[in-house]
Design a protein around this motif. Structure first.
Motif, PDB file in Angstrom:
ATOM      1  N   ALA A  20      30.717  29.209 -14.810  1.00  0.00           N
ATOM      2  CA  ALA A  20      32.161  29.570 -14.384  1.00  0.00           C
ATOM      3  C   ALA A  20      32.630  29.377 -12.990  1.00  0.00           C
ATOM      4  O   ALA A  20      33.718  28.821 -13.100  1.00  0.00           O
ATOM      5  CB  ALA A  20      32.709  31.579 -14.837  1.00  0.00           C
ATOM      6  N   ALA A  21      32.354  29.603 -12.037  1.00  0.00           N
ATOM      7  CA  ALA A  21      32.492  29.342 -10.891  1.00  0.00           C
ATOM      8  C   ALA A  21      32.151  27.042 -10.966  1.00  0.00           C
ATOM      9  O   ALA A  21      33.115  27.194 -10.064  1.00  0.00           O
ATOM     10  CB  ALA A  21      31.596  29.963  -9.805  1.00  0.00           C
ATOM     11  N   VAL A  22      31.800  27.188 -11.114  1.00  0.00           N
ATOM     12  CA  VAL A  22      31.740  25.706 -11.419  1.00  0.00           C
ATOM     13  C   VAL A  22      32.767  25.197 -11.693  1.00  0.00           C
ATOM     14  O   VAL A  22      33.096  24.372 -11.591  1.00  0.00           O
ATOM     15  CB  VAL A  22      29.939  25.380 -11.790  1.00  0.00           C
ATOM     16  N   GLN A  23      32.875  25.583 -13.324  1.00  0.00           N
ATOM     17  CA  GLN A  23      33.887  24.890 -13.270  1.00  0.00           C
ATOM     18  C   GLN A  23      35.424  25.204 -12.980  1.00  0.00           C
ATOM     19  O   GLN A  23      36.341  23.913 -12.681  1.00  0.00           O
ATOM     20  CB  GLN A  23      34.002  25.485 -14.765  1.00  0.00           C
ATOM     21  N   ILE A  24      35.684  26.167 -12.406  1.00  0.00           N
ATOM     22  CA  ILE A  24      37.165  26.354 -11.389  1.00  0.00           C
ATOM     23  C   ILE A  24      36.346  25.117 -10.696  1.00  0.00           C
ATOM     24  O   ILE A  24      37.346  24.646  -9.601  1.00  0.00           O
ATOM     25  CB  ILE A  24      36.611  28.167 -10.514  1.00  0.00           C
ATOM     26  N   ALA A  25      35.442  25.294  -9.717  1.00  0.00           N
ATOM     27  CA  ALA A  25      35.493  24.699  -8.616  1.00  0.00           C
ATOM     28  C   ALA A  25      35.109  23.293  -8.816  1.00  0.00           C
ATOM     29  O   ALA A  25      37.051  22.343  -7.917  1.00  0.00           O
ATOM     30  CB  ALA A  25      33.657  24.608  -7.954  1.00  0.00           C
ATOM     31  N   VAL A  85      35.597  26.068  -3.801  1.00  0.00           N
ATOM     32  CA  VAL A  85      34.010  26.401  -4.184  1.00  0.00           C
ATOM     33  C   VAL A  85      33.347  27.850  -3.586  1.00  0.00           C
ATOM     34  O   VAL A  85      31.990  28.360  -2.969  1.00  0.00           O
ATOM     35  CB  VAL A  85      32.734  25.350  -2.997  1.00  0.00           C
ATOM     36  N   VAL A  86      34.301  29.224  -2.865  1.00  0.00           N
ATOM     37  CA  VAL A  86      34.569  29.637  -2.172  1.00  0.00           C
ATOM     38  C   VAL A  86      33.476  31.131  -3.777  1.00  0.00           C
ATOM     39  O   VAL A  86      33.128  31.634  -2.940  1.00  0.00           O
ATOM     40  CB  VAL A  86      35.324  30.319  -2.042  1.00  0.00           C
ATOM     41  N   HIS A  87      33.926  30.836  -5.445  1.00  0.00           N
ATOM     42  CA  HIS A  87      33.854  31.579  -6.456  1.00  0.00           C
ATOM     43  C   HIS A  87      31.713  30.644  -6.634  1.00  0.00           C
ATOM     44  O   HIS A  87      30.934  32.531  -6.100  1.00  0.00           O
ATOM     45  CB  HIS A  87      34.467  31.626  -7.577  1.00  0.00           C
ATOM     46  N   HIS A 129      33.990  38.308 -13.601  1.00  0.00           N
ATOM     47  CA  HIS A 129      32.843  38.091 -13.195  1.00  0.00           C
ATOM     48  C   HIS A 129      32.363  38.699 -12.302  1.00  0.00           C
ATOM     49  O   HIS A 129      32.617  38.571 -10.747  1.00  0.00           O
ATOM     50  CB  HIS A 129      33.154  36.468 -12.692  1.00  0.00           C
ATOM     51  N   PRO A 130      31.930  39.773 -12.405  1.00  0.00           N
ATOM     52  CA  PRO A 130      31.025  40.455 -11.129  1.00  0.00           C
ATOM     53  C   PRO A 130      30.218  40.100  -9.971  1.00  0.00           C
ATOM     54  O   PRO A 130      30.938  40.244  -8.361  1.00  0.00           O
ATOM     55  CB  PRO A 130      30.293  41.192 -11.318  1.00  0.00           C
ATOM     56  N   LEU A 131      29.937  38.526 -10.094  1.00  0.00           N
ATOM     57  CA  LEU A 131      29.179  38.141  -8.581  1.00  0.00           C
ATOM     58  C   LEU A 131      30.431  36.946  -8.341  1.00  0.00           C
ATOM     59  O   LEU A 131      29.921  36.728  -6.760  1.00  0.00           O
ATOM     60  CB  LEU A 131      28.761  36.625  -9.771  1.00  0.00           C
ATOM     61  N   PHE A 132      32.004  37.081  -8.308  1.00  0.00           N
ATOM     62  CA  PHE A 132      32.565  36.596  -7.452  1.00  0.00           C
ATOM     63  C   PHE A 132      33.633  37.118  -7.329  1.00  0.00           C
ATOM     64  O   PHE A 132      34.854  36.548  -6.946  1.00  0.00           O
ATOM     65  CB  PHE A 132      32.792  34.817  -8.030  1.00  0.00           C
ATOM     66  N   ARG A 133      34.086  38.490  -8.144  1.00  0.00           N
ATOM     67  CA  ARG A 133      35.377  38.979  -7.841  1.00  0.00           C
ATOM     68  C   ARG A 133      35.506  39.350  -6.603  1.00  0.00           C
ATOM     69  O   ARG A 133      34.390  40.016  -5.851  1.00  0.00           O
ATOM     70  CB  ARG A 133      35.341  39.754  -8.730  1.00  0.00           C
ATOM     71  N   LYS A 134      36.481  39.798  -5.432  1.00  0.00           N
ATOM     72  CA  LYS A 134      36.851  39.645  -3.946  1.00  0.00           C
ATOM     73  C   LYS A 134      36.985  41.312  -4.920  1.00  0.00           C
ATOM     74  O   LYS A 134      37.235  41.576  -3.441  1.00  0.00           O
ATOM     75  CB  LYS A 134      37.617  39.044  -4.274  1.00  0.00           C
ATOM     76  N   ALA A 135      38.240  41.895  -5.529  1.00  0.00           N
ATOM     77  CA  ALA A 135      38.281  43.057  -5.390  1.00  0.00           C
ATOM     78  C   ALA A 135      36.782  44.546  -4.747  1.00  0.00           C
ATOM     79  O   ALA A 135      36.327  44.286  -5.618  1.00  0.00           O
ATOM     80  CB  ALA A 135      39.925  43.101  -6.309  1.00  0.00           C
ATOM     81  N   GLY A 136      37.454  45.210  -4.192  1.00  0.00           N
ATOM     82  CA  GLY A 136      36.640  46.456  -3.716  1.00  0.00           C
ATOM     83  C   GLY A 136      35.024  45.714  -3.488  1.00  0.00           C
ATOM     84  O   GLY A 136      35.430  44.800  -2.774  1.00  0.00           O
TER      85      GLY A 136
END
Length: 733
Positions: A65-70, A98-100, A40-47
Motif C-alpha cells: 500500500a505504501a509503495v502504491q501511495i508513493a 515516501v513517509v509511509h 494500515h498499522p505499519l504507517f498510521r500516524k494517529a496515537g
C-alpha cells in the motif's frame, strides 16, 4: 488467514508487482491515500502503534500500500509544469510521498530486532527486493528527476529560507548519488547491487543472532565459576532450572551469550580455562561454520566499492563522507591515523605496565597476554591502583531508581518532564484496555515527554532494556516516527522513538542492578533520545535523526560524560536493600578510574574505525585474497596489545557497519567524541549542572536537527570553532 499458513513467496511477489497493480486498479490506490478509509498499522500516524497488528501478512500488505501511495504522489510531481511548481508541491511533496514507506519499514525493522520473529525476518528479507526495486525505479524515473531538477533552477528558490534551500540542494544531491545521471545499463547494475546488498545485510544480521543463540555451556561444578558475582550465577542457575537441567539435589549453571553470564565470566572468573572458554564463545559470533560472516563481508565490500565507482567516487568512504563534516574518506582516515600516532607511546607504555603487573602476579616474565585475561587483569590492576572495585557500585544502581534519577536530571537540565504512559502487551486481535498503549513485550515501558514551561507534548519513547531470547544484542536508539512543527512553531506531529538495550537480566526475584558500563550505555542512548525528542524542525526531512552521521554521536557522548560525575551519581546511587547512598569517597575513585589506561580505551574504537575505513578505501591493498582475521590482524598489528593468539576480526559481527549505517563511518564515534569533549569542557566552565547552559545547548544543537550544517550548529553553541585536541586532554572532573 493465519500467519503460518499463507504462501510467503506468493504474497511477497504481490508486493514486487505493486507498480503493475497500481496501474491496473487506480481506484484502489485512491482509497489507500486516505488513512481514515483503510487501517494500515505499519504507517498510521494517529496515537501509539498497534504492535500486535503488525503481522507478517500485514507487513506485506502495508508495504504494498505504501509503495502504491508513493508511486501515485511521485507521479503527480513529475507531471508538474515549471509554472505550476512550488517548493511545497515539489521538494516537500517528494519527502512526504515516501513517509509511509519509510515508517512501515522502520516499524518492521524494529520488530524483527526486538522479537526474533522468524517469519517477520523472512518477510523483511523478501521485502528487501521490493524496496530495492522501488528505489531503483525512483532513481530511474527521468520524469521525476527532471521535474525536481527543473524546480531547483526556478527563480523562487533564491527567495526560500536557508533551511529550505538546504532541502533543495540535498534532494538534488540525493538523486545524483542515487544514480539519476547514469545510463540505463548503469542504473540496472546499480539496482542489482542494492538488491544483493540488502539480502547480504539480512544474512549477516541473522548469522549474528543465530550464532549468539546457539552457544551454551552447562556447568555442574561451581568451583569452575569461582569469582563470578553471585547474582550472575543465580541467573545462570535459573536458566538451567528453567530447562530442567538443575535441581536442588544436583544444581547446575547454564552460561549463554544471551543472558550475559558468559561475558561476565571473561571479566570476573578466577579460573583461566573458564575465561578462555567464554572468551572463545564471544568471539564465535558470526565466525564459524554456517554462521561465518567473512564471505559476506568480502562480497559487501566488493559491491559497495563497485557502487561508489559507478556514481563517480573513488571509493565508498568518499561517497559516504560527501554529506558529513569530514567531507571525504582521506580526511576521516587522516584523523584516525593522527590520533593513533599521538596515542602510540602512551598505549605502548600502558601495555608494558600491564605485562609487568601480570608478571608479578605469576612470578614469571610475561611478554604476551592471553586475550581472555586482559579484561580480568586490567580490572585487578585498576582496583589495586585506586583501592577500588568498580563492581561495588552495582548494588547501588537499581534500575527504577536510576531511571527516576535520569529523568529528574534531564528534566532539570533540558526543561522537560517525563510521564509514564500505561501500557499493555496483547496478542494479535486481543482487546486493549481503554487508556493503555500497546507494547511488544511486558518489560517495555513508554514515556511521554513534555516541555516543562508550556506543557507541550514533544514526543514519546519506549524503553526496553533487558536481554531476552530473540532480541538483538547491543544497545541502540531508534526513531520510529520523526515529528515536525507547524508554521507557528508548535509541535504539529510529536516524535516517537525507542531506546533499546540488552542489559543482563536479574535472577528470579531479584531487582535489575546495572553495572557502571551499563549505566554509561544508558546515558549514551538517552543522549540520542533527547536529541530526537527535542528536535524542533518545520520539515520532517530535517529532523534530528537526519543530522550528519559524524555529528550524530556528539549529543549521546556529551550526556555519557555525566555518568561519571559524583554530583550526578549521588542523586540516584542508593543501595537497593538498605537505601544507603554510595560512599562519597568511592564516587571520587570511580570518577578517577575513568582516566586509568586512557590510551588503551581510545585505541579499541580507533582500531575498529581504521579497519572500517581501510576496508572501504583500500580493500585490494590490505584484504583481497587474504583471510579476514589474518588481514585484520596484520593491518592493526602495531595498534594491538601483544596477544598469544590472534582474535577473530571484529568485522565478523559489527552490525554497525554491515546492517546499520556506520559503513565507512565508524570513525564518527571518535570524531564526535572530540566534539563532545570540547563541548563538555565548555559546559564545565559554565557550571556542569547549570540548566542555563544546557538549555542553550538544547536551543542551538538539539532543536535545529539537520536544518543547518553540523559545523554551523556546533559553532552556534560554542561561539567558536571546535578544538580537536580536546579528545586527548578532556577534563574528567
Amino acid at each position: 488467514m493465519k500467519v503460518n499458513s499463507f504462501n510467503l513467496s506468493l504474497f511477497c511477489l504481490l508486493a514486487l508487482g505493486a507498480g503493475a497493480m497500481a496501474q491496473q486498479a487506480p481506484q484502489a490506490v485512491d482509497k489507500l491515500s486516505s488513512e481514515s478509509q483503510i487501517a494500515h498499522p505499519l504507517f498510521r500516524k494517529a496515537g501509539y502503534p498497534s504492535w500486535s497488528s503488525m503481522t507478517p501478512q500485514q507487513a506485506v500488505e502495508d508495504t504494498e500500500a505504501a509503495v502504491q501511495i508513493a508511486r501515485r504522489e511521485l507521479a503527480a510531481i513529475a507531471a508538474l509544469t515549471p509554472e505550476q511548481m512550488t517548493f511545497r508541491n515539489t521538494f516537500i511533496a517528494y519527502g512526504e510521498a515516501v513517509v509511509h514507506l519509510e515508517q512501515s519499514q522502520q516499524y518492521l525493522h524494529h520488530l524483527t530486532a526486538v522479537t526474533g520473529n522468524r517469519m517477520l525476518q523472512q518477510v523483511q528479507g523478501y521485502l528487501m527486493g521490493a524496496l530495492h526495486q522501488f528505489d531503483a525505479e525512483l532513481m530511474q524515473n527521468d520524469a521525476l528527476w527532471q521535474a525536481l531538477k527543473t524546480a531547483s533552477e526556478q527563480p523562487w528558490v533564491q527567495d526560500l529560507s536557508a533551511e529550505e534551500q538546504r532541502i533543495v540542494r540535498q534532494t538534488v544531491q540525493h538523486f545524483i548519488h542515487g544514480g539519476a545521471n547514469l545510463s540505463p545499463e548503469q542504473k540496472q547494475r546499480k539496482a542489482a547491487i542494492n538488491t544483493e546488498l540488502g539480502k547480504l545485510a539480512m544474512m549477516y544480521g541473522n548469522n549474528i543472532s543465530a550464532s549468539t543463540a546457539a552457544w551454551s555451556w552447562l556447568v555442574t561444578d561451581k568451583e569452575v565459576l569461582r569469582g563470578i558475582p553471585e547474582n550472575r550465577l543465580a541467573l545462570a542457575e535459573a536458566e538451567a532450572r528453567s530447562r530442567g537441567l538443575s535441581t536442588d539435589e544436583n544444581p547446575a549453571w547454564l552460561l549463554t551469550l544471551t543472558n550475559g553470564v558468559a561475558q561476565d565470566a571473561v571479566r570476573y572468573a578466577n579460573v583461566a580455562d573458564t575465561r578462555r572458554k567464554c572468551w572463545e564463545a564471544t568471539k564465535s559470533i558470526g565466525a564459524a561454520g554456517k554462521y561465518d560472516n567473512a564471505p559476506i563481508v568480502a562480497r559487501m565490500i566488493e559491491l559497495r566499492h563497485e557502487y561508489a565507482r559507478l556514481i563517480g567516487y573513488d571509493n565508498y568512504a568518499d561517497m559516504k563522507a560527501a554529506n558529513r563534516m569530514v567531507e571525504d574518506g582521506a580526511a576521516a582516515l587522516a584523523f584516525v591515523d593522527g590520533v593513533l600516532q599521538e596515542l602510540k607511546p602512551a598505549f605502548d607504555a600502558e601495555n608494558a605496565k600491564l605485562l609487568e603487573y601480570v608478571s608479578q602476579l605469576k612470578n614469571e616474565k610475561v611478554t604476551q597476554l592471553e586475550p581472555w585475561d586482559e579484561t580480568k587483569y586490567t580490572s585487578m590492576m585498576a582496583g589495586q591502583h585506586f583501592a577500588f572495585n568498580t563492581s561495588s557500585i552495582r548494588p547501588y544502581l537499581e534500575k527504577d531508581k536510576v531511571i527516576e534519577g535520569l529523568f529528574n536530571l534531564c528534566g532539570h537540565l533540558f526543561g522537560v518532564t517525563y510521564r509514564a504512559v500505561p501500557t499493555q502487551c496483547v496478542e494479535s486481535g486481543a482487546a486493549l484496555a481503554a487508556g493503555n498503549a500497546e507494547v511488544w513485550h511486558p518489560d517495555v515501558r513508554l514515556y511521554a515527554v513534555h516541555d516543562a514551561a508550556t506543557g507541550e507534548l514533544l514526543g514519546s519513547f519506549y524503553m526496553d532494556l533487558l536481554a531476552r531470547q530473540g532480541k538483538r544484542p547491543g544497545a541502540w536508539c531508534m526513531p520510529l516516527r520523526i515529528g515536525k512543527t507547524g508554521a507557528e512553531g508548535s509541535m504539529s506531529e510529536p516524535h516517537l522513538a525507542a531506546l533499546m538495550a540488552s542489559f543482563n537480566p536479574p535472577a528470579p526475584g531479584q531487582p535489575v542492578l546495572f553495572s557502571h558500563p551499563e549505566l554509561q550505555i544508558l546515558f549514551h542512548e538517552f543522549g540520542h533520545m533527547m536529541h530526537y525528542m527535542l528536535g524542533r524542525t518545520r520539515y520532517r526531512r530535517q529532523g534530528s535523526p537526519t543530522i550528519a552521521w559524524d555529528f550524530a554521536e556528539t549529543p549521546s557522548q556529551l550526556l555519557e560524560n555525566l555518568a561519571w560525575q559524583p554530583a550526578v551519581l549521588s542523586q540516584f546511587a542508593f543501595h537497593y536493600q538498605t537505601g544507603e547512598p554510595y560512599p562519597a569517597d568511592l564516587l571520587g575513585k570511580l570518577a578517577a578510574s575513568r582516566s586509568f589506561m586512557p590510551a588503551t580505551s581510545h585505541m579499541r574504537s580507533l582500531t575498529v574505525a581504521k579497519l572500517d575505513l581501510e576496508l572501504h578505501m583500500n580493500y585490494e591493498k590490505h584484504f583481497a585474497g587474504k583471510e579476514l582475521d589474518a588481514a585484520s590482524s596484520e593491518l592493526l598489528a602495531q595498534w594491538t596489545a601483544p596477544y598469544t593468539v590472534t582474535p577473530p576480526s571484529v568485522m565478523r559481527n559489527l552490525l554497525h557497519c554491515f546492517q546499520g549505517g556506520y559503513a565507512a563511518g565508524y570513525y564518527s564515534y571518535k570524531w564526535s567524541e572530540s566534539l563532545s569533549a570540547d563541548a563538555f569542557n565548555h559546559i564545565q566552565e559554565k557550571g556542569m549542572l547549570n540548566p542555563e547552559v544546557w538549555q542553550h545547548y538544547r536551543k542551538t544543537i538539539l532543536e535545529p536537527g539537520d536544518s543547518k550544517p553540523a559545523a554551523q550548529i556546533y559553532r552556534d553553541f560554542l561561539g567558536r570553532e571546535p578544538n580537536p585536541a580536546a579528545l586527548l586532554h578532556a577534563k574528567k572532573q
